[in-house]
Design a protein around this motif. Structure first.
Motif, PDB file in Angstrom:
ATOM      1  N   ALA A  22     -16.120  82.567  36.200  1.00 47.77           N
ATOM      2  CA  ALA A  22     -16.021  83.935  35.677  1.00 47.77           C
ATOM      3  C   ALA A  22     -16.880  84.937  36.450  1.00 47.77           C
ATOM      4  O   ALA A  22     -16.425  86.052  36.720  1.00 47.77           O
ATOM      5  CB  ALA A  22     -16.369  83.942  34.194  1.00 47.77           C
ATOM      6  N   PRO A  23     -18.128  84.622  36.833  1.00 44.91           N
ATOM      7  CA  PRO A  23     -18.936  85.632  37.533  1.00 44.91           C
ATOM      8  C   PRO A  23     -18.361  86.057  38.874  1.00 44.91           C
ATOM      9  O   PRO A  23     -18.684  87.138  39.378  1.00 44.91           O
ATOM     10  CB  PRO A  23     -20.279  84.937  37.721  1.00 44.91           C
ATOM     11  N   LYS A  24     -17.514  85.211  39.475  1.00 45.24           N
ATOM     12  CA  LYS A  24     -16.973  85.546  40.795  1.00 45.24           C
ATOM     13  C   LYS A  24     -15.655  86.307  40.723  1.00 45.24           C
ATOM     14  O   LYS A  24     -15.108  86.683  41.763  1.00 45.24           O
ATOM     15  CB  LYS A  24     -16.736  84.250  41.592  1.00 45.24           C
ATOM     16  N   LEU A  25     -15.143  86.474  39.511  1.00 36.81           N
ATOM     17  CA  LEU A  25     -13.782  87.002  39.380  1.00 36.81           C
ATOM     18  C   LEU A  25     -13.631  88.391  39.971  1.00 36.81           C
ATOM     19  O   LEU A  25     -12.759  88.644  40.805  1.00 36.81           O
ATOM     20  CB  LEU A  25     -13.384  87.018  37.895  1.00 36.81           C
ATOM     21  N   ARG A  26     -14.504  89.318  39.543  1.00 34.86           N
ATOM     22  CA  ARG A  26     -14.369  90.705  39.991  1.00 34.86           C
ATOM     23  C   ARG A  26     -14.475  90.806  41.513  1.00 34.86           C
ATOM     24  O   ARG A  26     -13.691  91.504  42.157  1.00 34.86           O
ATOM     25  CB  ARG A  26     -15.451  91.571  39.334  1.00 34.86           C
ATOM     26  N   GLU A  27     -15.443  90.074  42.033  1.00 33.13           N
ATOM     27  CA  GLU A  27     -15.641  90.064  43.483  1.00 33.13           C
ATOM     28  C   GLU A  27     -14.369  89.598  44.205  1.00 33.13           C
ATOM     29  O   GLU A  27     -13.924  90.209  45.184  1.00 33.13           O
ATOM     30  CB  GLU A  27     -16.779  89.087  43.771  1.00 33.13           C
ATOM     31  N   ALA A  28     -13.773  88.520  43.671  1.00 31.75           N
ATOM     32  CA  ALA A  28     -12.599  87.951  44.324  1.00 31.75           C
ATOM     33  C   ALA A  28     -11.408  88.898  44.243  1.00 31.75           C
ATOM     34  O   ALA A  28     -10.675  89.086  45.219  1.00 31.75           O
ATOM     35  CB  ALA A  28     -12.258  86.611  43.682  1.00 31.75           C
ATOM     36  N   VAL A  29     -11.220  89.511  43.060  1.00 25.69           N
ATOM     37  CA  VAL A  29     -10.087  90.426  42.900  1.00 25.69           C
ATOM     38  C   VAL A  29     -10.260  91.632  43.807  1.00 25.69           C
ATOM     39  O   VAL A  29      -9.316  92.082  44.469  1.00 25.69           O
ATOM     40  CB  VAL A  29      -9.953  90.859  41.427  1.00 25.69           C
ATOM     41  N   ARG A  30     -11.484  92.126  43.891  1.00 28.99           N
ATOM     42  CA  ARG A  30     -11.733  93.272  44.752  1.00 28.99           C
ATOM     43  C   ARG A  30     -11.460  92.910  46.222  1.00 28.99           C
ATOM     44  O   ARG A  30     -10.865  93.682  46.964  1.00 28.99           O
ATOM     45  CB  ARG A  30     -13.182  93.738  44.596  1.00 28.99           C
ATOM     46  N   PHE A  31     -11.875  91.708  46.594  1.00 28.00           N
ATOM     47  CA  PHE A  31     -11.644  91.267  47.981  1.00 28.00           C
ATOM     48  C   PHE A  31     -10.151  91.171  48.279  1.00 28.00           C
ATOM     49  O   PHE A  31      -9.662  91.694  49.275  1.00 28.00           O
ATOM     50  CB  PHE A  31     -12.335  89.919  48.211  1.00 28.00           C
ATOM     51  N   LEU A  32      -9.400  90.537  47.355  1.00 23.52           N
ATOM     52  CA  LEU A  32      -7.970  90.356  47.595  1.00 23.52           C
ATOM     53  C   LEU A  32      -7.245  91.697  47.649  1.00 23.52           C
ATOM     54  O   LEU A  32      -6.280  91.874  48.387  1.00 23.52           O
ATOM     55  CB  LEU A  32      -7.365  89.490  46.482  1.00 23.52           C
ATOM     56  N   ARG A  33      -7.739  92.659  46.863  1.00 26.74           N
ATOM     57  CA  ARG A  33      -7.084  93.964  46.844  1.00 26.74           C
ATOM     58  C   ARG A  33      -7.363  94.740  48.138  1.00 26.74           C
ATOM     59  O   ARG A  33      -6.470  95.351  48.709  1.00 26.74           O
ATOM     60  CB  ARG A  33      -7.587  94.762  45.645  1.00 26.74           C
ATOM     61  N   ASP A  34      -8.630  94.714  48.583  1.00 28.17           N
ATOM     62  CA  ASP A  34      -9.033  95.624  49.654  1.00 28.17           C
ATOM     63  C   ASP A  34      -8.938  95.018  51.044  1.00 28.17           C
ATOM     64  O   ASP A  34      -8.851  95.752  52.022  1.00 28.17           O
ATOM     65  CB  ASP A  34     -10.474  96.098  49.416  1.00 28.17           C
ATOM     66  N   ASP A  35      -8.977  93.699  51.138  1.00 23.94           N
ATOM     67  CA  ASP A  35      -9.013  93.097  52.469  1.00 23.94           C
ATOM     68  C   ASP A  35      -7.711  93.386  53.221  1.00 23.94           C
ATOM     69  O   ASP A  35      -6.610  93.274  52.674  1.00 23.94           O
ATOM     70  CB  ASP A  35      -9.212  91.584  52.323  1.00 23.94           C
ATOM     71  N   SER A  36      -7.842  93.745  54.485  1.00 23.15           N
ATOM     72  CA  SER A  36      -6.655  94.149  55.246  1.00 23.15           C
ATOM     73  C   SER A  36      -5.730  92.966  55.510  1.00 23.15           C
ATOM     74  O   SER A  36      -4.533  93.139  55.723  1.00 23.15           O
ATOM     75  CB  SER A  36      -7.088  94.786  56.562  1.00 23.15           C
ATOM     76  N   GLU A  37      -6.266  91.759  55.467  1.00 21.27           N
ATOM     77  CA  GLU A  37      -5.436  90.576  55.654  1.00 21.27           C
ATOM     78  C   GLU A  37      -4.551  90.320  54.428  1.00 21.27           C
ATOM     79  O   GLU A  37      -3.439  89.826  54.558  1.00 21.27           O
ATOM     80  CB  GLU A  37      -6.319  89.348  55.891  1.00 21.27           C
ATOM     81  N   PHE A  38      -5.068  90.646  53.254  1.00 19.70           N
ATOM     82  CA  PHE A  38      -4.358  90.279  52.021  1.00 19.70           C
ATOM     83  C   PHE A  38      -3.601  91.452  51.423  1.00 19.70           C
ATOM     84  O   PHE A  38      -2.412  91.364  51.163  1.00 19.70           O
ATOM     85  CB  PHE A  38      -5.338  89.703  50.995  1.00 19.70           C
ATOM     86  N   GLN A  39      -4.291  92.556  51.143  1.00 21.76           N
ATOM     87  CA  GLN A  39      -3.659  93.753  50.574  1.00 21.76           C
ATOM     88  C   GLN A  39      -2.852  93.417  49.314  1.00 21.76           C
ATOM     89  O   GLN A  39      -1.715  93.840  49.159  1.00 21.76           O
ATOM     90  CB  GLN A  39      -2.760  94.431  51.596  1.00 21.76           C
TER      91      GLN A  39
END
Lengths: 194, 233
Positions: B54-71
């Motif tokens: 649970a503590p990593k969730l926000r970080e992971a979602v933000r990464f998946l949203r913003d990372d240019s590889e994933f978008q």
């Protein structure tokens, strides 16, 4: 023609060929053909059943079938019930067509309370009548939990013919109800209360 | 991969095939496991599901949203699972599930899962990362009773205001019915919201809901009415 004039005083001695045509028809018809005897109950029932003003509470596919009924192919107007009013204050037939949830139940109840008496309710389809297959926490198991229902229609959704059958049954029920008895009961109640 | 189709939004959508899906899943799992302590959910046989703490969730979602590889800019759904009486399940009772996909590349879609204990069912809210999560989290709280920490307005979304309990939990009695005695208040929240958005409400309309005295009769009157109908017929 002396004795004939006594037996039927409304006939005149002027030969028919000398009279204006309209007057001749009127006089010839007499009272027995220009009047009808009936009871007030029958007359009021006849008037009520042929001028129902429906309010459609449509929430699901049953309401789509109702649209077919109101359109030209099935033509609800043939039964005098074509005048949809989307104000409960102007209507006397509540047609509940569709699933009613617990969240909607107070609204339906309130609309029924706003309708003028006499008022009738048709419950259309499996959902409105029993809850249908929505046997769950959120769906009302039949609208007769909150409003009195006059006619139930089976089907999921029912065909327009079923609507027509229900309307005819409701018309029979309205014709059979007694306005004079209702009025006497209301007067009796008023006297007791007063 | 060179073929593209234009979506409604004017973006180019790269269509997917089995190969590109596999490549994306390998890449995504590699990053989620190394950076966000994600582990693979073996129950998912058709796609990629990663279980995150649970503590990593926000970080992971933000990464998946913003990372240019994933978008991965589309949050399709937030929902939950109640594993009570689930055969062979020994983990925490609930899991919250996030379905993410990309509007740029059809191959990029994955599911994030966060296990939630029964004692304190709570996960961090992501309403500020995805606006739609506001209502999705409200629905999940309404139906499963899982608290989204940091949510600004955690109210019921589907069930009525007087509803007690959370109906999609497996221990909610399937035949239990709960009556609503009055209309949901809609006007007052609407006026408050209009005012908060800078509108001037000239005259607040009076509430149209029936009074409590009126609605107390709800059950009683109907039964009497029904009896009258039965007597007449």
């Amino acid at each position: 023609m002396g004795e004939g004039a006594k037996a039927a005083p409304q006939t005149t001695s002027i030969p028919l060929t000398q009279q204006p045509p309209v007057a001749a028809l009127h006089q010839d018809a007499g009272l027995n053909q220009s009047m009808v005897t009936t009871s007030i109950d029958a007359l009021i029932g006849w008037g009520r059943k042929n001028s129902l003003w429906p309010f459609t509470f449509g929430t699901a596919c049953c309401a789509i079938e109702f649209m077919a009924l109101a359109a030209s192919k099935y033509d609800l107007a043939r039964f005098g019930a074509e005048f949809m009013r989307f104000s409960p204050r102007q209507s006397d037939l509540l047609i509940v067509a569709g699933t009613i949830t617990y969240k909607q139940a107070p609204i339906l109840r309130r609309i029924w309370e706003q309708m003028m008496e006499p008022r009738w309710v048709i419950s259309v389809g499996a959902c409105a009548s029993t809850g249908g297959f929505y046997d769950c926490y959120c769906t009302l198991p039949g609208i007769d939990e909150i409003v009195p229902v006059d006619v139930y229609i089976a089907g999921c959704p029912p065909r327009p013919e079923a609507y027509i059958e229900a309307l005819l049954q409701l018309q029979d029920k309205i014709q059979d109800s007694s306005y004079m008895k209702d009025r006497a009961a209301a007067n009796h109640q008023r006297i007791q209360v007063g | 991969m060179s073929q593209t189709a234009t979506t409604d939004l004017g973006r180019e959508l790269v269509p997917a095939n089995a190969q590109s899906r596999k490549a994306f899943q390998d890449q995504a799992f590699q990053i989620l496991s190394s950076r966000f302590e994600g582990i693979l959910d073996p129950a998912d046989r058709w796609g990629l599901t990663v279980i995150l703490p649970a503590p990593k969730l926000r970080e992971a979602v933000r990464f998946l949203r913003d990372d240019s590889e994933f978008q991965m800019d589309l949050l399709l759904d937030v929902t939950a699972i109640d594993y009570l009486e689930y055969p062979g399940h020994e983990e925490a009772r609930y899991a919250v599930v996030y379905n993410l996909r990309s509007q740029r590349n059809a191959a990029r879609r994955l599911r994030l899962k966060v296990r939630v204990e029964e004692e304190s069912p709570s996960v961090p809210s992501i309403h500020d990362l995805f606006k739609i999560a506001n209502w999705q989290e409200r629905e999940t709280w309404d139906q499963y009773g899982i608290v989204f920490a940091g949510h600004p307005d955690l109210r019921r979304l589907l069930n009525h205001i007087e509803f007690q309990g959370h109906p999609l939990r497996k221990d909610y009695p399937a035949r239990k019915r709960q009556w609503l005695s009055t209309n949901d208040p809609l006007v007052d929240p609407m006026v408050a919201r209009l005012k908060s958005n800078g509108f001037t409400v000239l005259e607040a309309p009076t509430a149209n809901a029936p009074s409590v005295e009126e609605t107390d009769l709800l059950g009683k009157v109907s039964r009497e009415q029904r009896n009258n109908v039965e007597k007449q017929s």
